[in-house]
Design an enzyme around this catalytic site. Structure first.
Site, PDB file in Angstrom:
ATOM      1  N   TYR A   1     -17.419  13.842 -15.282  1.00  0.00           N
ATOM      2  CA  TYR A   1     -17.706  12.444 -14.981  1.00  0.00           C
ATOM      3  C   TYR A   1     -18.750  12.351 -13.855  1.00  0.00           C
ATOM      4  CZ  TYR A   1     -17.151   7.547 -14.129  1.00  0.00           C
ATOM      5  OH  TYR A   1     -17.405   6.217 -13.986  1.00  0.00           O
TER       6      TYR A   1
ATOM      7  N   ASP B   1      -8.956  16.641 -15.682  1.00  0.00           N
ATOM      8  CA  ASP B   1      -9.219  15.233 -15.995  1.00  0.00           C
ATOM      9  C   ASP B   1      -9.066  15.102 -17.501  1.00  0.00           C
ATOM     10  OD1 ASP B   1     -10.292  12.764 -16.704  1.00  0.00           O
ATOM     11  OD2 ASP B   1     -11.795  12.791 -15.104  1.00  0.00           O
TER      12      ASP B   1
ATOM     13  N   ARG C   1       0.838  -1.213   0.000  1.00  0.00           N
ATOM     14  CA  ARG C   1       0.000   0.000   0.000  1.00  0.00           C
ATOM     15  C   ARG C   1       0.873   1.263   0.000  1.00  0.00           C
ATOM     16  NH1 ARG C   1      -2.072   2.065   4.443  1.00  0.00           N
ATOM     17  NH2 ARG C   1      -2.451   0.078   5.471  1.00  0.00           N
TER      18      ARG C   1
ATOM     19  N   LYS D   1      -9.613   3.430 -19.131  1.00  0.00           N
ATOM     20  CA  LYS D   1     -10.054   3.824 -20.472  1.00  0.00           C
ATOM     21  C   LYS D   1      -8.903   3.642 -21.471  1.00  0.00           C
ATOM     22  CE  LYS D   1     -13.706   4.798 -18.064  1.00  0.00           C
ATOM     23  NZ  LYS D   1     -14.040   6.114 -17.601  1.00  0.00           N
TER      24      LYS D   1
HETATM   25  C1  LIG Z   1     -14.333   6.646 -16.354  1.00  0.00           C
HETATM   26  C2  LIG Z   1     -13.962   8.023 -16.009  1.00  0.00           C
HETATM   27  C3  LIG Z   1     -13.593   8.338 -14.690  1.00  0.00           C
HETATM   28  C4  LIG Z   1     -13.622   7.342 -13.569  1.00  0.00           C
HETATM   29  O1  LIG Z   1     -12.718   6.299 -13.752  1.00  0.00           O
HETATM   30  P1  LIG Z   1     -12.901   4.847 -13.085  1.00  0.00           P
HETATM   31  O2  LIG Z   1     -11.628   4.159 -13.459  1.00  0.00           O
HETATM   32  O3  LIG Z   1     -14.140   4.241 -13.669  1.00  0.00           O
HETATM   33  O4  LIG Z   1     -13.053   5.062 -11.622  1.00  0.00           O
HETATM   34  C5  LIG Z   1     -13.198   9.640 -14.437  1.00  0.00           C
HETATM   35  N1  LIG Z   1     -13.210  10.585 -15.401  1.00  0.00           N
HETATM   36  C6  LIG Z   1     -13.582  10.305 -16.665  1.00  0.00           C
HETATM   37  C7  LIG Z   1     -13.578  11.399 -17.670  1.00  0.00           C
HETATM   38  C8  LIG Z   1     -13.981   9.021 -17.003  1.00  0.00           C
HETATM   39  O5  LIG Z   1     -14.371   8.766 -18.260  1.00  0.00           O
END
Ligand SMILES: *Cc1c(COP(=O)(O)O)cnc(C)c1O
Length: 403
Positions: A116, A188, A63, A213
């Site tokens: 998101y 983001d 961790r 993603k």
């Molecule tokens: C999917 C997504 C998230 C969250 O990610 P997870 O891995 O599902 O927790 C955050 N921001 C954007 C733009 C996303 O598409």
């Protein structure tokens, strides 16, 4: 063989293959190992608190840090042009840890009114309940960001292109506005990816990605990351990430690292395919509107060209009676999966109903914010994440399903 001495000067694809990786010193294995051990045999004078932890200390407990996760962090930092990176179990774990690290009671943050869904939802209720002020604005409008700043504003949080609208925010301008008020900028960049945009080089202080993603790219491993300066991220790791404990599995770190080896190559194909499918949908008689940053019809095409070196693989489209068409697509599509998520090698489509989202996730304070939503989404949109299949096959699949 000797270690690559000028990684900084190498191209994106070379970094994707080699950054963070080196042959195992013990076995000379060329591919990285997966270190699953949660604990490590340590010296007898090792201290038991993360407070004393230094950057290049021995491994103690996974961790706190792990060799496989560390390799992934080095690869991500190289791709993003960041000093350092902290990986997390998911994108949301990265985002929530960053917000809880940066904000305390009495502080204020300006957050994109469309982002998101889970980020939107925690900033509607959970974060304000900690006595942290949140103002939601359409960050594509720099004046709205400027007007929302207060003396206690600590950060501005944007997503570009934003999920699910594909509306863009000018990173360099927003960074100038945030910094003029003494606030930091978080971007983001999950939809854009480092192939398209490097927010840190445009003035952002922190970049976050859902590794689930495009970076992982294969729909088989959740992960997240925060990137930025060492002065910011060493305390983030020590004071917040290690203690809150949203640690990435080393196995997922290894899978994501393996996915990243082909990441720049994949982004070129995602873009090429998406442009072909977007162009096809734009002339389809049943499609009322297509939004894709790579199309001249995108309302912010000029900004897209200036800020994105790759237009990525996500597009949205609208039809009459979206909920009915959603049923038709879910039943008839043979290649494209009717499923949430995006950025995978498989194409995915999902219908997002405006009424539902405006009830559960997005709260608008002004008529202008609602008008912007309506421009991009109307009653609802299909979010289509274009994968790596042959574009002609994707078009044929949509053609047989839409009729
Ligand atoms: C999917 C997504 C998230 C969250 O990610 P997870 O891995 O599902 O927790 C955050 N921001 C954007 C733009 C996303 O598409």
């Amino acid at each position: 063989m000797t270690q690559l001495s000028n990684l900084q000067q190498t191209g994106e694809q070379t970094k994707a293959v080699h950054a963070g990786e080196y042959p195992d010193p013990a076995t000379k294995a060329s591919a990285p190992n997966i270190v699953m051990s949660t604990t490590y045999v340590v010296d007898a004078d090792t201290t038991f608190s993360v407070e004393g932890l230094e950057e290049n200390d021995q491994w103690i407990y996974t961790r706190w840090g792990n060799p496989t996760i560390h390799q992934l962090e080095e690869k991500l930092a190289a791709l993003e042009g960041a000093e350092t990176a902290v990986a997390f179990a998911s994108g949301m774990s990265a985002i929530s840890s960053l917000l809880l690290h940066l904000l305390k009671a009495g502080d204020h943050a300006v957050v994109s009114d469309v982002a998101y869904a889970a980020l939107s939802e925690i900033t509607n209720e959970m974060i304000p309940a900690l006595k942290i002020g949140i103002t939601k604005v359409d960050t594509s409008d720099p004046e709205a960001v400027r007007a929302a700043l207060r003396t206690n504003t600590r950060l501005v949080y944007i997503e570009t292109p934003c999920n699910p609208l594909l509306r863009l925010t000018d990173i360099a301008e927003t960074a100038r506005i945030a910094h003029s008020a003494g606030a930091g900028l978080v971007v983001d960049s999950t939809f854009a990816t480092p192939v398209a945009t490097k927010p840190l080089l445009l003035g952002a202080d922190f970049v976050v990605h859902s590794l689930t993603k495009y970076l992982g790219g294969h729909g088989d491993a959740l992960g997240g990351v925060v990137l930025g300066k060492k002065a910011d991220l060493i305390p983030l790791r020590k004071k917040t990430a290690i203690r809150l404990g949203g640690t990435l599995s080393p196995f997922n770190a290894w899978l994501i690292m393996r996915g990243i080896a082909t990441f720049p190559i994949r982004m070129h194909v995602h873009q090429e395919n998406a442009l072909k499918v977007a162009t096809y949908l734009e002339q389809h008689p049943k499609v009322k509107r297509v939004i894709y940053p790579g199309l001249p019809s995108h309302p912010q095409y000029e900004l897209a060209k200036r800020q994105m070196r790759n237009f990525s693989g996500i597009l949205t489209f609208r039809t009459d009676d979206g909920p009915r068409v959603a049923h038709v697509l879910a039943e008839r599509l043979q290649i494209i999966h009717y499923a949430v998520s995006l950025g995978h090698h498989r194409s995915l489509v999902f219908y997002l109903h405006s009424q539902d989202l405006l009830r559960t996730s997005f709260r608008f304070a002004t008529a202008g914010q609602l008008a912007s939503w309506n421009t991009f989404a109307g009653d609802g949109i299909f979010r289509l994440s274009i994968g790596l299949e042959d574009a002609d096959d994707l078009i044929a699949d949509l053609e047989q399903a839409l009729g």
